[in-house]
Design a protein around this motif. Structure first.
Motif, PDB file in Angstrom:
ATOM      1  N   PRO A 135      68.203 -43.408  20.375  1.00 44.76           N
ATOM      2  CA  PRO A 135      67.050 -44.453  20.156  1.00 44.76           C
ATOM      3  C   PRO A 135      66.553 -44.506  21.043  1.00 44.76           C
ATOM      4  CG  PRO A 135      69.014 -45.641  19.084  1.00 44.76           C
ATOM      5  CD  PRO A 135      68.879 -43.842  19.879  1.00 44.76           C
ATOM      6  N   GLY A 136      64.971 -45.422  20.890  1.00 45.75           N
ATOM      7  CA  GLY A 136      64.783 -45.583  22.820  1.00 45.75           C
ATOM      8  C   GLY A 136      63.690 -44.764  23.304  1.00 45.75           C
ATOM      9  N   GLU A 137      63.075 -45.488  23.987  1.00 45.54           N
ATOM     10  CA  GLU A 137      62.335 -44.657  25.357  1.00 45.54           C
ATOM     11  C   GLU A 137      62.386 -43.309  26.364  1.00 45.54           C
ATOM     12  OE1 GLU A 137      58.331 -46.125  27.505  1.00 45.54           O
ATOM     13  OE2 GLU A 137      58.659 -47.107  25.770  1.00 45.54           O
ATOM     14  N   LEU A 138      62.104 -42.448  26.002  1.00 50.62           N
ATOM     15  CA  LEU A 138      62.844 -41.735  27.377  1.00 50.62           C
ATOM     16  C   LEU A 138      61.978 -41.984  28.488  1.00 50.62           C
ATOM     17  CD1 LEU A 138      63.778 -38.868  27.874  1.00 50.62           C
ATOM     18  CD2 LEU A 138      62.015 -38.165  27.369  1.00 50.62           C
ATOM     19  N   GLN A 139      63.072 -42.359  29.389  1.00 47.61           N
ATOM     20  CA  GLN A 139      62.765 -42.647  30.823  1.00 47.61           C
ATOM     21  C   GLN A 139      63.081 -41.774  32.010  1.00 47.61           C
ATOM     22  OE1 GLN A 139      61.643 -46.741  31.225  1.00 47.61           O
ATOM     23  NE2 GLN A 139      61.671 -45.611  29.201  1.00 47.61           N
ATOM     24  N   HIS A 140      63.636 -40.738  31.713  1.00 46.09           N
ATOM     25  CA  HIS A 140      64.030 -39.535  32.493  1.00 46.09           C
ATOM     26  C   HIS A 140      64.807 -38.214  32.782  1.00 46.09           C
ATOM     27  CE1 HIS A 140      65.313 -38.640  36.501  1.00 46.09           C
ATOM     28  NE2 HIS A 140      66.257 -38.143  36.312  1.00 46.09           N
ATOM     29  N   ARG A 141      64.659 -36.944  32.253  1.00 46.65           N
ATOM     30  CA  ARG A 141      65.163 -36.324  31.750  1.00 46.65           C
ATOM     31  C   ARG A 141      65.562 -35.720  33.682  1.00 46.65           C
ATOM     32  NH1 ARG A 141      61.055 -33.866  29.036  1.00 46.65           N
ATOM     33  NH2 ARG A 141      62.323 -34.553  27.059  1.00 46.65           N
ATOM     34  N   PHE A 142      67.307 -35.007  33.849  1.00 47.17           N
ATOM     35  CA  PHE A 142      67.685 -33.606  34.807  1.00 47.17           C
ATOM     36  C   PHE A 142      68.691 -32.685  34.518  1.00 47.17           C
ATOM     37  CE2 PHE A 142      70.486 -37.462  34.104  1.00 47.17           C
ATOM     38  CZ  PHE A 142      71.167 -37.078  34.602  1.00 47.17           C
ATOM     39  N   THR A 143      68.580 -32.180  35.122  1.00 46.12           N
ATOM     40  CA  THR A 143      69.558 -30.558  34.516  1.00 46.12           C
ATOM     41  C   THR A 143      70.573 -30.211  35.463  1.00 46.12           C
ATOM     42  OG1 THR A 143      67.991 -30.202  33.620  1.00 46.12           O
ATOM     43  CG2 THR A 143      69.168 -28.932  34.273  1.00 46.12           C
ATOM     44  N   THR A 144      71.464 -30.468  35.243  1.00 42.38           N
ATOM     45  CA  THR A 144      72.317 -29.802  35.754  1.00 42.38           C
ATOM     46  C   THR A 144      72.572 -28.544  36.175  1.00 42.38           C
ATOM     47  OG1 THR A 144      74.164 -30.058  34.463  1.00 42.38           O
ATOM     48  CG2 THR A 144      74.324 -32.070  35.540  1.00 42.38           C
ATOM     49  N   ALA A 145      72.692 -27.305  37.080  1.00 42.53           N
ATOM     50  CA  ALA A 145      72.918 -26.295  37.074  1.00 42.53           C
ATOM     51  C   ALA A 145      74.495 -25.675  37.341  1.00 42.53           C
ATOM     52  CB  ALA A 145      72.486 -25.964  38.967  1.00 42.53           C
ATOM     53  N   GLY A 146      74.174 -24.676  36.278  1.00 45.40           N
ATOM     54  CA  GLY A 146      75.302 -24.102  35.956  1.00 45.40           C
ATOM     55  C   GLY A 146      76.054 -22.839  36.854  1.00 45.40           C
ATOM     56  N   ASN A 147      77.002 -22.883  36.849  1.00 45.56           N
ATOM     57  CA  ASN A 147      77.341 -21.223  37.306  1.00 45.56           C
ATOM     58  C   ASN A 147      78.044 -20.171  36.588  1.00 45.56           C
ATOM     59  OD1 ASN A 147      80.093 -21.904  37.321  1.00 45.56           O
ATOM     60  ND2 ASN A 147      80.258 -23.281  38.676  1.00 45.56           N
ATOM     61  N   GLU A 148      78.362 -19.479  37.241  1.00 44.64           N
ATOM     62  CA  GLU A 148      78.945 -18.433  35.674  1.00 44.64           C
ATOM     63  C   GLU A 148      80.573 -18.879  35.209  1.00 44.64           C
ATOM     64  OE1 GLU A 148      81.870 -17.409  39.486  1.00 44.64           O
ATOM     65  OE2 GLU A 148      80.027 -18.085  39.810  1.00 44.64           O
ATOM     66  N   ASN A 149      81.095 -20.029  35.178  1.00 45.56           N
ATOM     67  CA  ASN A 149      82.146 -20.751  34.610  1.00 45.56           C
ATOM     68  C   ASN A 149      80.868 -21.638  33.983  1.00 45.56           C
ATOM     69  OD1 ASN A 149      83.952 -18.877  35.216  1.00 45.56           O
ATOM     70  ND2 ASN A 149      84.312 -20.072  37.558  1.00 45.56           N
ATOM     71  N   THR A 150      80.251 -22.172  33.859  1.00 51.15           N
ATOM     72  CA  THR A 150      79.688 -23.352  33.153  1.00 51.15           C
ATOM     73  C   THR A 150      77.919 -23.389  32.703  1.00 51.15           C
ATOM     74  OG1 THR A 150      78.998 -24.543  35.039  1.00 51.15           O
ATOM     75  CG2 THR A 150      81.210 -25.030  34.952  1.00 51.15           C
ATOM     76  N   ILE A 151      77.689 -24.106  31.998  1.00 46.44           N
ATOM     77  CA  ILE A 151      76.457 -23.111  31.008  1.00 46.44           C
ATOM     78  C   ILE A 151      75.764 -24.634  31.676  1.00 46.44           C
ATOM     79  CG2 ILE A 151      76.712 -22.827  29.519  1.00 46.44           C
ATOM     80  CD1 ILE A 151      76.567 -25.101  27.913  1.00 46.44           C
ATOM     81  N   THR A 152      74.364 -24.800  31.917  1.00 44.91           N
ATOM     82  CA  THR A 152      73.346 -24.880  32.680  1.00 44.91           C
ATOM     83  C   THR A 152      73.073 -26.216  31.689  1.00 44.91           C
ATOM     84  OG1 THR A 152      71.884 -23.928  34.162  1.00 44.91           O
ATOM     85  CG2 THR A 152      70.749 -25.672  33.628  1.00 44.91           C
ATOM     86  N   LYS A 153      72.835 -27.776  32.147  1.00 44.53           N
ATOM     87  CA  LYS A 153      73.097 -29.194  31.532  1.00 44.53           C
ATOM     88  C   LYS A 153      71.893 -29.322  31.016  1.00 44.53           C
ATOM     89  CE  LYS A 153      77.347 -29.301  29.348  1.00 44.53           C
ATOM     90  NZ  LYS A 153      78.759 -30.013  29.249  1.00 44.53           N
ATOM     91  N   GLN A 154      70.721 -30.392  30.169  1.00 43.50           N
ATOM     92  CA  GLN A 154      69.852 -31.338  30.369  1.00 43.50           C
ATOM     93  C   GLN A 154      70.342 -32.613  29.611  1.00 43.50           C
ATOM     94  OE1 GLN A 154      65.836 -30.004  29.362  1.00 43.50           O
ATOM     95  NE2 GLN A 154      65.840 -31.816  28.246  1.00 43.50           N
ATOM     96  N   TYR A 155      69.699 -33.705  30.540  1.00 48.71           N
ATOM     97  CA  TYR A 155      70.694 -34.890  30.042  1.00 48.71           C
ATOM     98  C   TYR A 155      69.163 -35.582  30.199  1.00 48.71           C
ATOM     99  CZ  TYR A 155      74.887 -33.581  31.296  1.00 48.71           C
ATOM    100  OH  TYR A 155      76.095 -32.740  31.578  1.00 48.71           O
ATOM    101  N   GLU A 156      69.254 -36.548  28.934  1.00 44.99           N
ATOM    102  CA  GLU A 156      68.278 -37.359  28.875  1.00 44.99           C
ATOM    103  C   GLU A 156      68.216 -38.595  29.191  1.00 44.99           C
ATOM    104  OE1 GLU A 156      64.743 -34.651  26.333  1.00 44.99           O
ATOM    105  OE2 GLU A 156      66.038 -36.033  25.342  1.00 44.99           O
ATOM    106  N   VAL A 157      67.802 -39.535  29.572  1.00 45.65           N
ATOM    107  CA  VAL A 157      68.170 -41.314  29.789  1.00 45.65           C
ATOM    108  C   VAL A 157      66.728 -41.531  28.543  1.00 45.65           C
ATOM    109  CG1 VAL A 157      68.126 -43.695  31.302  1.00 45.65           C
ATOM    110  CG2 VAL A 157      69.404 -40.619  31.698  1.00 45.65           C
ATOM    111  N   TYR A 158      66.726 -42.998  27.613  1.00 42.33           N
ATOM    112  CA  TYR A 158      66.468 -43.602  27.062  1.00 42.33           C
ATOM    113  C   TYR A 158      66.847 -45.539  27.029  1.00 42.33           C
ATOM    114  CZ  TYR A 158      65.845 -39.474  24.452  1.00 42.33           C
ATOM    115  OH  TYR A 158      65.509 -38.171  24.013  1.00 42.33           O
ATOM    116  N   LEU A 159      66.094 -46.370  26.675  1.00 48.22           N
ATOM    117  CA  LEU A 159      65.449 -47.441  27.854  1.00 48.22           C
ATOM    118  C   LEU A 159      65.224 -47.931  26.143  1.00 48.22           C
ATOM    119  CD1 LEU A 159      65.461 -49.785  28.875  1.00 48.22           C
ATOM    120  CD2 LEU A 159      62.438 -49.713  28.858  1.00 48.22           C
TER     121      LEU A 159
END
Length: 200
Positions: A135-159
């Motif tokens: 719930p809340g208002e989206l404030q920020h979005r960021f992505t972590t870079a993956g490598n051959e062993n991990t997947i790229t993940k996207q995160y969102e921060v809500y107020l």
């Protein structure tokens, strides 16, 4: 009867022994560590329920079970407190070999009403997590870079504030983590309009 450890004997008010003696070692066998008995999980899919690698333990439990962090009356006690990873839908399950203090009632006072006690129903409810957005208002979005062993993940921060629709119920489930990891924690007054909550 000779007891090697301290013994408790049942006596009448005039001091007559009733012949009932319980050794300290027998009583101690009915005391379990609440820290060791409590298993926490953040469950993303039904297969996580049986995956021991997703289990973690609390740092402390005295805010629910008292300063000694022990529970009397059980043998082989296992308390499973699982949260769905997104909506924090809650499951509370107990298994034990002998009967007890009423742990369910002790914990129910701290959990949001409506928690699951049936694991199958909890797993069915996981489907609702798939499209969950905090719930809340989206404030920020960021992505972590993956490598051959991990997947790229996207995160969102809500107020969120206390008036954000659906936040109050989510917050009631979220705040229970304080009990297991922050000493002397207390729940905040969510009706105080000065609070701002960031949820990721």
């Amino acid at each position: 009867m000779i007891c090697k450890n301290m013994c408790l004997a049942a006596v009448t008010s005039d001091g007559q022994n009733l012949g009932i003696t319980i050794s300290k070692s027998v009583l101690e066998s009915y005391i379990v560590s609440s820290n060791d008995s409590l298993e926490l999980k953040l469950v993303r899919r039904a297969t996580d329920v049986d995956d021991d690698s997703t289990t973690f333990r609390p740092e402390m439990t005295h805010q629910v079970f008292g300063e000694s962090e022990s529970i009397f009356g059980y043998r082989d006690l296992r308390i499973r407190l699982y949260y769905s990873a997104a909506r924090l839908t809650t499951f509370l399950g107990l298994t034990y070999s002998e009967e007890p203090d009423n742990v369910t009632n002790m914990m129910a006072g701290k959990l949001q009403a409506g928690f699951h006690t049936n694991l199958d129903n909890f797993c069915l409810d996981l489907k609702k997590d798939i499209n969950f957005r905090p719930p809340g208002e989206l404030q920020h979005r960021f992505t972590t870079a993956g490598n051959e062993n991990t997947i790229t993940k996207q995160y969102e921060v809500y107020l969120c504030t206390s008036t954000t629709p659906e936040f109050r119920c989510f917050h009631e489930r979220l705040q229970t983590f304080l009990l297991w990891f922050i000493d002397a924690a207390s729940f905040i007054d969510i009706d105080d309009n000065n609070w701002r909550f960031f949820v990721m």
